[in-house]
Scaffold this motif. Sequence first.
Motif, PDB file in Angstrom:
ATOM      1  N   THR A 181     -52.776 -35.770  10.092  1.00  0.00           N
ATOM      2  CA  THR A 181     -52.233 -37.023  10.608  1.00  0.00           C
ATOM      3  C   THR A 181     -52.278 -36.962  12.128  1.00  0.00           C
ATOM      4  O   THR A 181     -52.073 -35.918  12.728  1.00  0.00           O
ATOM      5  CB  THR A 181     -50.783 -37.242  10.152  1.00  0.00           C
ATOM      6  N   ASP A 182     -52.588 -38.070  12.753  1.00  0.00           N
ATOM      7  CA  ASP A 182     -52.582 -38.052  14.222  1.00  0.00           C
ATOM      8  C   ASP A 182     -51.393 -38.863  14.724  1.00  0.00           C
ATOM      9  O   ASP A 182     -51.362 -39.316  15.844  1.00  0.00           O
ATOM     10  CB  ASP A 182     -53.893 -38.553  14.808  1.00  0.00           C
ATOM     11  N   ASP A 183     -50.422 -39.063  13.817  1.00  0.00           N
ATOM     12  CA  ASP A 183     -49.198 -39.744  14.236  1.00  0.00           C
ATOM     13  C   ASP A 183     -48.306 -38.764  14.995  1.00  0.00           C
ATOM     14  O   ASP A 183     -48.343 -37.558  14.735  1.00  0.00           O
ATOM     15  CB  ASP A 183     -48.434 -40.264  13.012  1.00  0.00           C
ATOM     16  N   MET A 184     -47.495 -39.355  15.873  1.00  0.00           N
ATOM     17  CA  MET A 184     -46.470 -38.544  16.540  1.00  0.00           C
ATOM     18  C   MET A 184     -45.429 -38.112  15.514  1.00  0.00           C
ATOM     19  O   MET A 184     -45.258 -38.732  14.474  1.00  0.00           O
ATOM     20  CB  MET A 184     -45.744 -39.421  17.567  1.00  0.00           C
ATOM     21  N   ARG A 185     -44.677 -37.055  15.858  1.00  0.00           N
ATOM     22  CA  ARG A 185     -43.568 -36.665  14.985  1.00  0.00           C
ATOM     23  C   ARG A 185     -42.492 -37.764  15.061  1.00  0.00           C
ATOM     24  O   ARG A 185     -42.119 -38.174  16.181  1.00  0.00           O
ATOM     25  CB  ARG A 185     -42.987 -35.330  15.464  1.00  0.00           C
ATOM     26  N   PRO A 186     -42.022 -38.290  13.899  1.00  0.00           N
ATOM     27  CA  PRO A 186     -40.984 -39.336  13.958  1.00  0.00           C
ATOM     28  C   PRO A 186     -39.763 -38.868  14.747  1.00  0.00           C
ATOM     29  O   PRO A 186     -39.374 -37.713  14.669  1.00  0.00           O
ATOM     30  CB  PRO A 186     -40.636 -39.569  12.487  1.00  0.00           C
ATOM     31  N   GLU A 187     -39.184 -39.807  15.534  1.00  0.00           N
ATOM     32  CA  GLU A 187     -38.062 -39.433  16.397  1.00  0.00           C
ATOM     33  C   GLU A 187     -36.739 -39.975  15.875  1.00  0.00           C
ATOM     34  O   GLU A 187     -35.689 -39.676  16.427  1.00  0.00           O
ATOM     35  CB  GLU A 187     -38.334 -39.991  17.796  1.00  0.00           C
ATOM     36  N   ASP A 188     -36.786 -40.781  14.829  1.00  0.00           N
ATOM     37  CA  ASP A 188     -35.556 -41.351  14.304  1.00  0.00           C
ATOM     38  C   ASP A 188     -35.877 -41.836  12.896  1.00  0.00           C
ATOM     39  O   ASP A 188     -37.017 -41.712  12.433  1.00  0.00           O
ATOM     40  CB  ASP A 188     -35.100 -42.533  15.188  1.00  0.00           C
ATOM     41  N   CYS A 189     -34.889 -42.389  12.203  1.00  0.00           N
ATOM     42  CA  CYS A 189     -35.149 -42.871  10.843  1.00  0.00           C
ATOM     43  C   CYS A 189     -34.473 -44.208  10.652  1.00  0.00           C
ATOM     44  O   CYS A 189     -33.623 -44.621  11.470  1.00  0.00           O
ATOM     45  CB  CYS A 189     -34.669 -41.849   9.822  1.00  0.00           C
ATOM     46  N   SER A 225     -38.821 -46.481  21.444  1.00  0.00           N
ATOM     47  CA  SER A 225     -39.686 -47.547  21.985  1.00  0.00           C
ATOM     48  C   SER A 225     -41.111 -47.048  22.153  1.00  0.00           C
ATOM     49  O   SER A 225     -41.791 -47.366  23.117  1.00  0.00           O
ATOM     50  CB  SER A 225     -39.128 -47.990  23.330  1.00  0.00           C
ATOM     51  N   ARG A 226     -41.543 -46.229  21.182  1.00  0.00           N
ATOM     52  CA  ARG A 226     -42.940 -45.775  21.197  1.00  0.00           C
ATOM     53  C   ARG A 226     -43.530 -45.969  19.824  1.00  0.00           C
ATOM     54  O   ARG A 226     -42.831 -45.833  18.823  1.00  0.00           O
ATOM     55  CB  ARG A 226     -43.022 -44.295  21.561  1.00  0.00           C
ATOM     56  N   THR A 227     -44.827 -46.260  19.770  1.00  0.00           N
ATOM     57  CA  THR A 227     -45.455 -46.401  18.468  1.00  0.00           C
ATOM     58  C   THR A 227     -45.764 -45.033  17.893  1.00  0.00           C
ATOM     59  O   THR A 227     -45.661 -44.018  18.588  1.00  0.00           O
ATOM     60  CB  THR A 227     -46.795 -47.175  18.587  1.00  0.00           C
ATOM     61  N   ARG A 228     -46.204 -45.004  16.643  1.00  0.00           N
ATOM     62  CA  ARG A 228     -46.519 -43.739  15.987  1.00  0.00           C
ATOM     63  C   ARG A 228     -47.680 -43.035  16.670  1.00  0.00           C
ATOM     64  O   ARG A 228     -47.879 -41.838  16.511  1.00  0.00           O
ATOM     65  CB  ARG A 228     -46.871 -44.002  14.521  1.00  0.00           C
ATOM     66  N   LYS A 229     -48.488 -43.750  17.459  1.00  0.00           N
ATOM     67  CA  LYS A 229     -49.563 -43.108  18.207  1.00  0.00           C
ATOM     68  C   LYS A 229     -49.094 -42.717  19.601  1.00  0.00           C
ATOM     69  O   LYS A 229     -49.883 -42.269  20.408  1.00  0.00           O
ATOM     70  CB  LYS A 229     -50.763 -44.052  18.341  1.00  0.00           C
ATOM     71  N   GLY A 230     -47.825 -42.999  19.909  1.00  0.00           N
ATOM     72  CA  GLY A 230     -47.291 -42.606  21.204  1.00  0.00           C
ATOM     73  C   GLY A 230     -47.449 -43.654  22.285  1.00  0.00           C
ATOM     74  O   GLY A 230     -47.218 -43.381  23.458  1.00  0.00           O
ATOM     75  N   ILE A 231     -47.895 -44.860  21.936  1.00  0.00           N
ATOM     76  CA  ILE A 231     -48.071 -45.911  22.933  1.00  0.00           C
ATOM     77  C   ILE A 231     -46.715 -46.547  23.219  1.00  0.00           C
ATOM     78  O   ILE A 231     -45.920 -46.795  22.315  1.00  0.00           O
ATOM     79  CB  ILE A 231     -49.044 -46.993  22.419  1.00  0.00           C
ATOM     80  N   PRO A 249     -39.957 -50.703  11.111  1.00  0.00           N
ATOM     81  CA  PRO A 249     -39.889 -51.239  12.474  1.00  0.00           C
ATOM     82  C   PRO A 249     -41.210 -51.094  13.214  1.00  0.00           C
ATOM     83  O   PRO A 249     -41.954 -50.126  12.993  1.00  0.00           O
ATOM     84  CB  PRO A 249     -38.792 -50.400  13.117  1.00  0.00           C
ATOM     85  N   TRP A 250     -41.467 -52.056  14.065  1.00  0.00           N
ATOM     86  CA  TRP A 250     -42.724 -52.093  14.836  1.00  0.00           C
ATOM     87  C   TRP A 250     -42.434 -52.711  16.188  1.00  0.00           C
ATOM     88  O   TRP A 250     -41.297 -53.091  16.493  1.00  0.00           O
ATOM     89  CB  TRP A 250     -43.761 -52.906  14.076  1.00  0.00           C
ATOM     90  N   CYS A 251     -43.483 -52.798  17.039  1.00  0.00           N
ATOM     91  CA  CYS A 251     -43.306 -53.474  18.333  1.00  0.00           C
ATOM     92  C   CYS A 251     -44.682 -53.934  18.804  1.00  0.00           C
ATOM     93  O   CYS A 251     -45.720 -53.427  18.327  1.00  0.00           O
ATOM     94  CB  CYS A 251     -42.685 -52.535  19.348  1.00  0.00           C
ATOM     95  N   LEU A 258     -41.072 -43.664  13.677  1.00  0.00           N
ATOM     96  CA  LEU A 258     -39.861 -43.633  12.849  1.00  0.00           C
ATOM     97  C   LEU A 258     -40.263 -43.330  11.409  1.00  0.00           C
ATOM     98  O   LEU A 258     -41.413 -43.511  11.028  1.00  0.00           O
ATOM     99  CB  LEU A 258     -39.134 -44.993  12.890  1.00  0.00           C
ATOM    100  N   GLN A 259     -39.289 -42.879  10.606  1.00  0.00           N
ATOM    101  CA  GLN A 259     -39.594 -42.660   9.195  1.00  0.00           C
ATOM    102  C   GLN A 259     -38.370 -43.092   8.393  1.00  0.00           C
ATOM    103  O   GLN A 259     -37.265 -43.171   8.926  1.00  0.00           O
ATOM    104  CB  GLN A 259     -39.879 -41.178   8.934  1.00  0.00           C
TER     105      GLN A 259
END
Lengths: 465, 227
Positions: free
Chosen positions: A344-352, A365-371, A411-413, A427-428
């Motif tokens: 997976t090239d997703d970031m490690r989830p930071e919250d749930c 306030s970051r996407t799963r790709k870190g943007i 959640p998304w942005c 997030l997960q």
Amino acid sequence: QRSPLNDFQTLRGTELQHLLHAEGPRPWQEDVADAEECARRCGPLLDCRAFHYNVSSHGCQLLPWTQDSPHTQLQRSGRCDLFQKKDYVQTCIMDNGVKYRGTVAITTGGLPCQHWSHRFPNDHRYMPTLRNGLEENFCRNPDGDPRGPWCYTTDPAVRFQSCGIKSCREAACIWCNGEDYRGAVDHTESGRECQRWDLQRPHPHPFEPGKFLDKDLDDNYCRNPDGSERPWCYTTDPQVEREFCDLPRCGSETQPRHEATTLNCFRGKGEGYRGTANTTAAGVPCQRWDAQSPHQHRFAPEKYACKDLRENFCRNPDGSEAPWCFTSRPGMRVAFCYQIRRCTDDMRPEDCYHGAGERYRGSISRTRKGILCQRWSAETPHKPQFTPSSAPHAHLEENFCRNPDGDSHGPWCYTTDPGTPFDYCALQPCDDDQPPSILEPPDQVLFEKCGKRVPPLDQHRSKLR
Amino acid sequence: VVGGQPGISPWTVSLRNRQGQHFCGGSLVKEQWVLTARQCFSSCHVPLTGYEVWLGTMFQNPQPGDPGLQRVPVAKLVCGPSGSQLVLLKLERPATLNQHVALICLPPERYVVPPETKCEIAGWGETKDTGNNAVLNVASLTVISNQECNIKHRGRVRESEMCTKALLVPVGACEGDYGGPLACFTHDCWVLEGIIIPNRVCARPRWPAIFMRVSVFVDWIHKVIRL
């Protein structure tokens, strides 16, 4: 069958501007067939060092200066390509450098060079002419010194000294199989000149520079766009299609390039995969890399030392789409090993979040790709459909991840990347969250326009031979 | 496709890399959008220059003069939600719909295909010498419930996945078919219920095949196309 463009280095979409208006624009020659025609006109002219070619009007503007001339500046251009004579812009030399026309003006001992037109502090007999290129105090090689360009120095105690300009061969070395080589060698190991990549003659080929932007197939320099054992080029000799180039290796063979290696999954194209999967997705055993049957091939392990071509493991030595191997089945030469899982090239989830995250009120306030997320109240780079005023219930604060439209995937942005309108967040679902099962009994569906096939398969099949 | 036969599938497209080689399948869900598998692309931000979608032909290597052939460059790639193994490709221009090229329906959100529904897979991938490598092959498969599938797969099949019945002979998708459709005939229409993803072994006899369940991601598909 060399092209006159072989003497030029190209800068696509670039204009060279002279900042002193006194110089005034040079005339355009319209309706020139192509850039080669421009090169044919500029090449023999001693006062032509570069030219613009207008790709839309097919116009040609010869220039007496280059990007290294004083009071000039490169500018992006939607109309022009800039071609400059290699002798003037290259920072390395071919052979003994008698054709070098660069602007290095200091010796290996750090001494400034004396102007050629000056006869003090060191008197000499080399007077500048348009032809010999003894310009200002630049290093030159008027007498064919095998050590390359030199100059008289401004130190009376040191009459002349070499300038130490590297040969283009020495200026850049290759790692592994030289896929990253971006040097300026433009001859093969047998001394044949290379064909330009953007020309299809004398040898037509599939490696169009515009299609392989990541391979930097510039001008007629040696490159390795297809995972060969080392950089090569098509040659200007109609009898010899392509040849390797003789380039020095950097350091030890075995270190991989810059990507990390993986064992249980593959990342990107899998060039760093070092696992032991040894069958294809079709379940066919792979052929050993050090074997030449049932399939003969060029990927000998000793020639690809840093690609780890051990046993019959799936590998990607040539930049293909994914790890692959030659198969043990005679009728199937190669096959991808897509059964290997992608890392997976997703970031490690930071919250749930719970459920679909509609009540998430955290500050991630970051996407799963870190943007970084765009502020909900902002209009750029993306014009939002959901704003704090249009969706008050969703608490669209700052650029925090939220779920104003009840997206079932969480959640998304909107993102600050112009190329990515929106993405899901790092997030997960919370561990204690049990989403409702979807395996309910099916309900009625109605379809109007799509999903029709004319004529239906079974009728059509009856007509097949 | 292993164990299939030459056939027509006007929504099935061929993904072509910079060398013009076929490397994956896909399904035309909108005139300018193709749904395919994440596995086919090295990353969500891969440069797409030179990648194309070929539509409207049965042939793996159509002649340039092939009347139905449409070659459309890929302009954008959008990765699906985590775990979806899906990507959406936006084409540089809309495909032209005709008798060779058609859209396939998307199912309603979270729709579960009833067991025993007749479906088909289509692709230009590996046939293991059971079919004609030069043309599109189509094979019929029948849906089974996740419950039944999990017996053989020992509970590993997720709700975002779906299965088709195990057959005694090798029939199923294989390398080069990934991203292609599992299309099911529902209420007089073909609906894109599943996406072909790599299984541990292709077309393994007596073993149910696993596909991504499209209905779980239909909201994402609509959202991407809308945004």
